[in-house]
Design an enzyme around this catalytic site. Structure first.
Site, PDB file in Angstrom:
ATOM      1  N   GLY A 207      -5.700  -4.014   2.068  1.00  0.00           N
ATOM      2  CA  GLY A 207      -6.510  -4.516   3.193  1.00  0.00           C
ATOM      3  C   GLY A 207      -6.775  -6.099   2.784  1.00  0.00           C
ATOM      4  O   GLY A 207      -7.283  -6.482   1.795  1.00  0.00           O
TER       5      GLY A 207
ATOM      6  N   ASN B 237     -12.658   4.473   2.060  1.00  0.00           N
ATOM      7  CA  ASN B 237     -11.334   4.369   2.399  1.00  0.00           C
ATOM      8  C   ASN B 237     -11.028   5.747   3.225  1.00  0.00           C
ATOM      9  O   ASN B 237     -11.233   6.771   2.589  1.00  0.00           O
ATOM     10  CB  ASN B 237     -10.733   4.257   1.200  1.00  0.00           C
ATOM     11  CG  ASN B 237      -8.951   4.227   1.460  1.00  0.00           C
ATOM     12  OD1 ASN B 237      -8.190   4.660   0.689  1.00  0.00           O
ATOM     13  ND2 ASN B 237      -8.655   3.924   2.754  1.00  0.00           N
ATOM     14  N   GLY B 238     -10.539   5.598   4.368  1.00  0.00           N
ATOM     15  CA  GLY B 238     -10.226   6.613   5.067  1.00  0.00           C
ATOM     16  C   GLY B 238     -10.667   6.544   6.619  1.00  0.00           C
ATOM     17  O   GLY B 238     -10.829   5.433   7.051  1.00  0.00           O
TER      18      GLY B 238
ATOM     19  N   CYS C 234      -7.723   0.918   3.163  1.00  0.00           N
ATOM     20  CA  CYS C 234      -8.655   0.253   2.224  1.00  0.00           C
ATOM     21  C   CYS C 234      -8.595   0.476   0.948  1.00  0.00           C
ATOM     22  O   CYS C 234      -7.881   1.235   0.531  1.00  0.00           O
ATOM     23  CB  CYS C 234      -9.907   0.592   3.080  1.00  0.00           C
ATOM     24  SG  CYS C 234     -10.515  -0.155   4.620  1.00  0.00           S
TER      25      CYS C 234
ATOM     26  N   TYR D 221       4.778   3.616   1.369  1.00  0.00           N
ATOM     27  CA  TYR D 221       4.207   2.446   1.920  1.00  0.00           C
ATOM     28  C   TYR D 221       3.173   1.799   1.161  1.00  0.00           C
ATOM     29  O   TYR D 221       3.130   0.789   0.564  1.00  0.00           O
ATOM     30  CB  TYR D 221       4.386   2.445   3.331  1.00  0.00           C
ATOM     31  CG  TYR D 221       4.031   0.977   3.799  1.00  0.00           C
ATOM     32  CD1 TYR D 221       4.936  -0.219   3.936  1.00  0.00           C
ATOM     33  CD2 TYR D 221       2.658   0.769   4.135  1.00  0.00           C
ATOM     34  CE1 TYR D 221       4.486  -1.391   4.556  1.00  0.00           C
ATOM     35  CE2 TYR D 221       2.252  -0.391   4.636  1.00  0.00           C
ATOM     36  CZ  TYR D 221       3.222  -1.462   4.568  1.00  0.00           C
ATOM     37  OH  TYR D 221       2.910  -2.788   5.331  1.00  0.00           O
TER      38      TYR D 221
END
Length: 483
Positions: free
Chosen positions: A37, A112-113, A9, A255
């Site tokens: 996302g 985020n996580g 995210c 990535y």
């Protein structure tokens, strides 16, 4: 869905000195973070304590039409989120930011996580009468903060009190009536940084590329375990939970992140080029051309070419109108999907010995189809080099790696067997040792649990992929029986 890696995210927040159209800045920032996302997105705006928000499933420009942005109005604080779900499904109640109205005021949260103890937190609150509307672990974080707020003088104190109960990865932005707060887990699994615009606005972002988009210059990263509070008096830092240099997910460099971002002081583009250079040293091969699989394989391919002296070339053209989340409804369309996304430049490939660089191999099915495209284009040989080690273990901190039984590196005993399955003349992966050298910053430590099975914190003994909602359903049924 697990043929390839899936994104994380992205979070963003802004604190303006004066009331303005802050939603527009967040909108532009979310555009820059769209790669993290594509399932859903949202923006919440604070105008003197009154919160207005809009969110929905889809890409940023689809969810935020001009009328929706205008509806958000003016304010001086705003936060936004782009989502790819790792815990919880595509239910609209899981779309962030979460906006909560509690007895001490309004609060909005973007995360985020991935928490490893989300179910335990959820169950403890539900057994005491808590009501959850969605299935994401972000709601568990919100409950922890709000429950502690009742006994704390401020929201940042409530966050500090909540953090020891949150196990796993979380980089968050929180908006209250008067403050923008950012905090990062003590391991720093996911990135978070902040910067300042020329007119004095303070911005917090998952990646520095979004700061660039809104004209902000990066100040620094939020430290692992740090709580940053931004209000009318400036920027305040609480380092109570800062215990180490952290364990950033190595796939942020390989990535996830955009190549123009700086994470924990290190250039993402340079990290990928270093990965390619390490590959050239570790696994040399005679060839005529080095090509990369778009997008994250391109920089690694350039690094391999520079180190090996073999010419770099463009092997594939990517269809930019097909999103990363492109889903095929039936098997025959799945077989043809790679042709929709990628097309080979035959003139660069025909009759040549090709080194193809990609960031990872998950199941191997997509990789095999890409190799077949090169064969059809007339490649004399195809040698694959991967800018990461083999995936052999699950990730509990937000990277959507498939279950072990589906990972190609777990199904076969040797690299030679995998090479035969995907149809290449030779195959080599980057060593685990080299992944820890990708970041030029000496202070950056990386988590390699998905390669080695050695995690920085204790993880569940069993946590199958995509089972969170199933567990919640079973738990709810149990409560009904008790009732």
């Amino acid at each position: 869905m697990f043929n390839n890696l899936h994104e994380e995210c992205g979070v963003f927040g802004i604190f303006e000195p004066k009331t303005s159209y802050v939603a527009q800045s967040v909108y532009l920032a979310l555009y820059a973070l769209q790669h993290r996302g594509q399932e859903s997105c949202g923006i919440a705006v604070n105008d003197d304590g009154v919160f207005t928000h809009h969110k929905g499933n889809g890409l940023v420009p689809d969810v935020f039409t001009q009328d929706k942005l205008e509806h958000l109005g003016m304010g001086n604080i705003a936060i936004g989120h782009v989502r790819y779900s790792t815990t919880g499904g595509k239910n609209i109640n899981n779309v962030q930011p979460l906006v909560i109205r509690h007895i001490k005021g309004n609060l909005a949260l973007a995360h985020n996580g991935n928490l490893v103890n989300a179910m335990e937190i959820r169950k403890s609150f539900e057994l005491n009468g808590g009501i959850f509307h969605g299935t994401s672990d972000t709601e568990s974080i919100a409950y922890e903060i709000v429950s502690n707020r009742l006994s704390c003088k401020s929201t940042e104190e409530a966050i500090k009190k909540a953090m020891p109960n949150l196990k796993g990865a979380y980089s968050c932005v929180v908006m209250t009536a008067t403050k923008l707060i950012a905090f990062r887990d003590p391991n720093g699994f996911r990135p978070l940084c902040f910067g300042k615009t020329a007119d004095g606005a303070i911005c917090v972002s998952s990646e520095s590329c979004a700061l660039d988009t809104v004209g902000a210059k990066i100040i620094r990263d939020v430290l692992p375990g740090e709580i940053i509070t931004i209000d009318s008096n400036g920027i305040h830092s609480d380092k109570t939970h800062c215990k180490s240099n952290g364990n950033l997910c190595v796939f942020e460099y390989i990535y996830f992140a955009r190549p123009d971002s700086i994470i924990d002081g290190a250039s993402v583009e340079h990290a990928r080029m270093r990965a390619g250079a390490f590959l050239a040293k570790e696994s040399p091969v005679d060839a005529d051309i080095v090509i990369g699989v778009p997008d994250s394989g391109l920089d690694a391919a350039l690094g391999y070419a520079n180190e090996s002296g073999i010419p770099y070339g463009i092997g594939f053209i990517k269809n930019r109108y097909i999103g990363r989340s492109f889903i095929q409804p039936n098997q025959s369309q799945r077989e043809d999907a790679v042709r929709i996304k990628l097309n080979v430049i035959k003139e660069n490939i025909k009759g040549k010995r090709v080194i193809m660089i990609d960031d990872s191999i998950v199941r191997g099915t997509t990789c095999a189809r890409i190799v077949n495209l090169l064969r059809e284009a007339g490649a004399k040989e195809v040698h694959m080099r991967v800018s990461s080690p083999p995936f052999k273990h699950p990730c509990y901190f937000g990277t959507d790696v498939d279950s072990q039984e589906n990972l190609i590196a777990c199904k076969y005993n040797s690299v030679e067997e995998i090479a035969k399955v995907i149809g290449v003349d030779s195959l080599a992966y980057l060593s685990v040792e080299s992944t820890h050298k990708l970041a030029e910053s000496a202070s950056t430590h990386c988590c390699d649990g998905c390669f080695t099975g050695k995690y920085p914190i204790e993880v569940p003994k069993e946590q199958p992929k995509d089972k969170f909602e199933e567990k919640i359903s079973k738990t709810s049924s149990y409560y009904q029986v008790l009732d």
